[in-house]
Design a protein around this motif. Structure first.
Motif, PDB file in Angstrom:
ATOM      1  N   LEU A 169     -13.202  -9.219  12.684  1.00  0.00           N
ATOM      2  CA  LEU A 169     -13.599 -10.488  12.347  1.00  0.00           C
ATOM      3  C   LEU A 169     -14.082 -10.205  10.810  1.00  0.00           C
ATOM      4  CD1 LEU A 169     -14.932 -13.147  13.051  1.00  0.00           C
ATOM      5  CD2 LEU A 169     -17.014 -12.106  13.709  1.00  0.00           C
ATOM      6  N   ILE A 170     -13.753 -11.413  10.032  1.00  0.00           N
ATOM      7  CA  ILE A 170     -13.795 -11.274   8.540  1.00  0.00           C
ATOM      8  C   ILE A 170     -15.031 -12.158   8.411  1.00  0.00           C
ATOM      9  CG2 ILE A 170     -12.799 -12.218   6.278  1.00  0.00           C
ATOM     10  CD1 ILE A 170     -10.175 -11.278   7.436  1.00  0.00           C
ATOM     11  N   TYR A 171     -15.887 -11.466   7.349  1.00  0.00           N
ATOM     12  CA  TYR A 171     -17.246 -12.263   7.036  1.00  0.00           C
ATOM     13  C   TYR A 171     -16.961 -12.641   5.820  1.00  0.00           C
ATOM     14  CZ  TYR A 171     -19.498 -10.599  11.483  1.00  0.00           C
ATOM     15  OH  TYR A 171     -19.864 -10.409  12.613  1.00  0.00           O
ATOM     16  N   PHE A 172     -17.579 -13.655   5.388  1.00  0.00           N
ATOM     17  CA  PHE A 172     -17.494 -14.301   3.836  1.00  0.00           C
ATOM     18  C   PHE A 172     -19.101 -14.647   3.797  1.00  0.00           C
ATOM     19  CE2 PHE A 172     -17.616 -17.718   1.206  1.00  0.00           C
ATOM     20  CZ  PHE A 172     -16.737 -17.221   0.072  1.00  0.00           C
ATOM     21  N   GLU A 173     -19.745 -13.819   2.583  1.00  0.00           N
ATOM     22  CA  GLU A 173     -21.023 -14.018   2.499  1.00  0.00           C
ATOM     23  C   GLU A 173     -21.785 -13.588   3.831  1.00  0.00           C
ATOM     24  OE1 GLU A 173     -22.507 -14.239  -0.560  1.00  0.00           O
ATOM     25  OE2 GLU A 173     -20.624 -14.318  -1.802  1.00  0.00           O
ATOM     26  N   ASP A 174     -21.605 -12.956   4.381  1.00  0.00           N
ATOM     27  CA  ASP A 174     -22.533 -12.624   5.718  1.00  0.00           C
ATOM     28  C   ASP A 174     -22.206 -13.472   6.723  1.00  0.00           C
ATOM     29  OD1 ASP A 174     -23.463 -10.240   4.479  1.00  0.00           O
ATOM     30  OD2 ASP A 174     -25.094 -11.419   3.606  1.00  0.00           O
ATOM     31  N   GLN A 175     -21.303 -14.655   6.695  1.00  0.00           N
ATOM     32  CA  GLN A 175     -21.190 -15.387   7.772  1.00  0.00           C
ATOM     33  C   GLN A 175     -19.860 -15.059   8.287  1.00  0.00           C
ATOM     34  OE1 GLN A 175     -23.384 -17.737   8.866  1.00  0.00           O
ATOM     35  NE2 GLN A 175     -24.829 -16.915   7.461  1.00  0.00           N
ATOM     36  N   PRO A 176     -19.538 -14.970   9.702  1.00  0.00           N
ATOM     37  CA  PRO A 176     -18.163 -14.894  10.358  1.00  0.00           C
ATOM     38  C   PRO A 176     -17.160 -16.008   9.642  1.00  0.00           C
ATOM     39  CG  PRO A 176     -20.083 -15.222  12.080  1.00  0.00           C
ATOM     40  CD  PRO A 176     -20.599 -15.574  10.711  1.00  0.00           C
ATOM     41  N   MET A 177     -16.096 -15.841   9.333  1.00  0.00           N
ATOM     42  CA  MET A 177     -14.998 -16.805   8.814  1.00  0.00           C
ATOM     43  C   MET A 177     -13.856 -17.166   9.563  1.00  0.00           C
ATOM     44  SD  MET A 177     -13.384 -17.136   4.988  1.00  0.00           S
ATOM     45  CE  MET A 177     -12.357 -15.437   5.193  1.00  0.00           C
ATOM     46  N   THR A 178     -13.347 -15.838  10.114  1.00  0.00           N
ATOM     47  CA  THR A 178     -12.259 -15.979  10.888  1.00  0.00           C
ATOM     48  C   THR A 178     -11.756 -14.537  11.571  1.00  0.00           C
ATOM     49  OG1 THR A 178      -9.958 -16.949  10.869  1.00  0.00           O
ATOM     50  CG2 THR A 178     -10.555 -15.499   8.933  1.00  0.00           C
ATOM     51  N   PHE A 179     -11.071 -14.703  12.493  1.00  0.00           N
ATOM     52  CA  PHE A 179     -10.600 -13.572  13.217  1.00  0.00           C
ATOM     53  C   PHE A 179      -9.190 -13.290  12.499  1.00  0.00           C
ATOM     54  CE2 PHE A 179     -13.222 -15.000  16.616  1.00  0.00           C
ATOM     55  CZ  PHE A 179     -14.052 -13.996  16.985  1.00  0.00           C
ATOM     56  N   ALA A 180      -8.661 -12.070  12.410  1.00  0.00           N
ATOM     57  CA  ALA A 180      -7.260 -11.548  11.848  1.00  0.00           C
ATOM     58  C   ALA A 180      -6.801 -10.415  12.589  1.00  0.00           C
ATOM     59  CB  ALA A 180      -7.478 -11.214  10.252  1.00  0.00           C
ATOM     60  N   ARG A 181      -5.682 -10.106  12.714  1.00  0.00           N
ATOM     61  CA  ARG A 181      -4.793  -9.178  13.226  1.00  0.00           C
ATOM     62  C   ARG A 181      -4.390  -8.511  12.222  1.00  0.00           C
ATOM     63  NH1 ARG A 181      -0.302 -10.343  17.208  1.00  0.00           N
ATOM     64  NH2 ARG A 181       0.773 -10.600  15.129  1.00  0.00           N
ATOM     65  N   ILE A 182      -4.610  -7.132  12.146  1.00  0.00           N
ATOM     66  CA  ILE A 182      -3.934  -6.202  11.001  1.00  0.00           C
ATOM     67  C   ILE A 182      -2.392  -6.071  11.349  1.00  0.00           C
ATOM     68  CG2 ILE A 182      -3.974  -4.025   9.959  1.00  0.00           C
ATOM     69  CD1 ILE A 182      -6.866  -3.961  10.548  1.00  0.00           C
ATOM     70  N   GLU A 183      -1.719  -6.540  10.830  1.00  0.00           N
ATOM     71  CA  GLU A 183      -0.095  -6.235  10.954  1.00  0.00           C
ATOM     72  C   GLU A 183       0.440  -4.981  10.462  1.00  0.00           C
ATOM     73  OE1 GLU A 183       1.942  -8.700  12.554  1.00  0.00           O
ATOM     74  OE2 GLU A 183      -0.315  -9.440  12.789  1.00  0.00           O
ATOM     75  N   SER A 184      -0.023  -4.624   9.252  1.00  0.00           N
ATOM     76  CA  SER A 184       0.390  -3.189   8.653  1.00  0.00           C
ATOM     77  C   SER A 184      -0.407  -2.683   7.738  1.00  0.00           C
ATOM     78  CB  SER A 184       1.815  -3.404   7.932  1.00  0.00           C
ATOM     79  OG  SER A 184       1.686  -4.116   6.856  1.00  0.00           O
ATOM     80  N   ILE A 185      -0.439  -1.549   7.412  1.00  0.00           N
ATOM     81  CA  ILE A 185      -1.371  -0.684   6.442  1.00  0.00           C
ATOM     82  C   ILE A 185      -0.389   0.156   5.648  1.00  0.00           C
ATOM     83  CG2 ILE A 185      -3.343   0.820   6.061  1.00  0.00           C
ATOM     84  CD1 ILE A 185      -4.709  -0.190   8.832  1.00  0.00           C
ATOM     85  N   GLN A 186      -0.063   0.025   4.395  1.00  0.00           N
ATOM     86  CA  GLN A 186       0.786   0.733   3.697  1.00  0.00           C
ATOM     87  C   GLN A 186      -0.113   1.256   2.579  1.00  0.00           C
ATOM     88  OE1 GLN A 186       4.028   1.046   4.316  1.00  0.00           O
ATOM     89  NE2 GLN A 186       3.446  -0.097   6.256  1.00  0.00           N
ATOM     90  N   ALA A 187       0.152   2.580   2.115  1.00  0.00           N
ATOM     91  CA  ALA A 187      -0.448   3.373   1.114  1.00  0.00           C
ATOM     92  C   ALA A 187      -0.217   2.648  -0.276  1.00  0.00           C
ATOM     93  CB  ALA A 187      -0.067   4.815   1.011  1.00  0.00           C
ATOM     94  N   ASP A 188      -1.270   2.388  -0.955  1.00  0.00           N
ATOM     95  CA  ASP A 188      -0.892   2.184  -2.661  1.00  0.00           C
ATOM     96  C   ASP A 188      -0.622   3.175  -3.604  1.00  0.00           C
ATOM     97  OD1 ASP A 188      -1.055  -0.041  -4.348  1.00  0.00           O
ATOM     98  OD2 ASP A 188      -2.635   1.043  -5.082  1.00  0.00           O
ATOM     99  N   HIS A 189      -0.131   2.930  -4.637  1.00  0.00           N
ATOM    100  CA  HIS A 189       0.096   4.136  -5.470  1.00  0.00           C
ATOM    101  C   HIS A 189      -1.257   4.721  -5.955  1.00  0.00           C
ATOM    102  CE1 HIS A 189      -0.672   0.872  -8.350  1.00  0.00           C
ATOM    103  NE2 HIS A 189      -0.945   1.969  -9.086  1.00  0.00           N
ATOM    104  N   LYS A 190      -2.632   4.216  -5.798  1.00  0.00           N
ATOM    105  CA  LYS A 190      -3.543   4.679  -6.185  1.00  0.00           C
ATOM    106  C   LYS A 190      -4.159   5.298  -4.824  1.00  0.00           C
ATOM    107  CE  LYS A 190      -5.294   0.773  -7.513  1.00  0.00           C
ATOM    108  NZ  LYS A 190      -6.317  -0.334  -7.886  1.00  0.00           N
ATOM    109  N   PRO A 191      -4.792   6.774  -4.904  1.00  0.00           N
ATOM    110  CA  PRO A 191      -5.077   7.278  -3.925  1.00  0.00           C
ATOM    111  C   PRO A 191      -6.421   6.589  -3.267  1.00  0.00           C
ATOM    112  CG  PRO A 191      -5.220   8.864  -5.672  1.00  0.00           C
ATOM    113  CD  PRO A 191      -4.648   7.401  -6.157  1.00  0.00           C
ATOM    114  N   ASP A 192      -6.503   6.491  -1.812  1.00  0.00           N
ATOM    115  CA  ASP A 192      -7.418   6.006  -1.214  1.00  0.00           C
ATOM    116  C   ASP A 192      -7.448   4.498  -1.070  1.00  0.00           C
ATOM    117  OD1 ASP A 192      -9.556   6.308   1.040  1.00  0.00           O
ATOM    118  OD2 ASP A 192     -11.200   6.222  -0.442  1.00  0.00           O
ATOM    119  N   TRP A 193      -6.200   3.776  -1.343  1.00  0.00           N
ATOM    120  CA  TRP A 193      -6.167   2.471  -1.466  1.00  0.00           C
ATOM    121  C   TRP A 193      -5.147   2.023  -0.581  1.00  0.00           C
ATOM    122  CZ3 TRP A 193      -9.325  -1.323  -3.677  1.00  0.00           C
ATOM    123  CH2 TRP A 193     -10.469  -0.810  -4.488  1.00  0.00           C
TER     124      TRP A 193
END
Length: 111
Positions: A9-33
């Motif tokens: 559930l994604i919150y915008f300014e402490d208010q629930p805004m929308t649901f989302a499904r995580i499709e993929s998580i890929q590493a960025d070139h910066k560590p921990d991103w």
């Protein structure tokens, strides 16, 4: 850390805004991103990719264009499912039922 196929559930300014499904998580070139591809579950469906730190994926607050945002995992509550009582072994047969047989629906089709 949230994983692929998790619903958040994604919150915008402490208010629930929308649901989302995580499709993929890929590493960025910066560590921990990470590049987190989300499918926003709204009409119409909208895919977005956000570059987030591990802490943000885990629910820590972050800002986007100066607005406070955060993602919270969605967990099915235990009380959402109705309790089905276990049948008693010495219970009389169900008067409305037909001796507890399973009926195949494809077998009911008329030729």
């Amino acid at each position: 850390m949230a994983q692929e196929n998790d619903v958040v559930l994604i919150y915008f300014e402490d208010q629930p805004m929308t649901f989302a499904r995580i499709e993929s998580i890929q590493a960025d070139h910066k560590p921990d991103w990470y590049h987190v591809k989300l499918l926003l579950l709204q009409v119409p469906l909208q895919p977005v990719t956000w570059i987030l730190r591990t802490a943000y994926i885990d629910g820590a607050e972050f800002t986007m264009n100066g607005n406070r945002m955060r993602m919270a995992p969605v967990v099915c509550p235990d009380d959402a499912l109705p309790e089905i009582p276990e049948p008693e072994e010495d219970a009389p047969p169900d008067p409305g039922g037909k001796d507890g047989r399973v009926i195949s629906f494809p077998g009911l089709k008329k030729p």
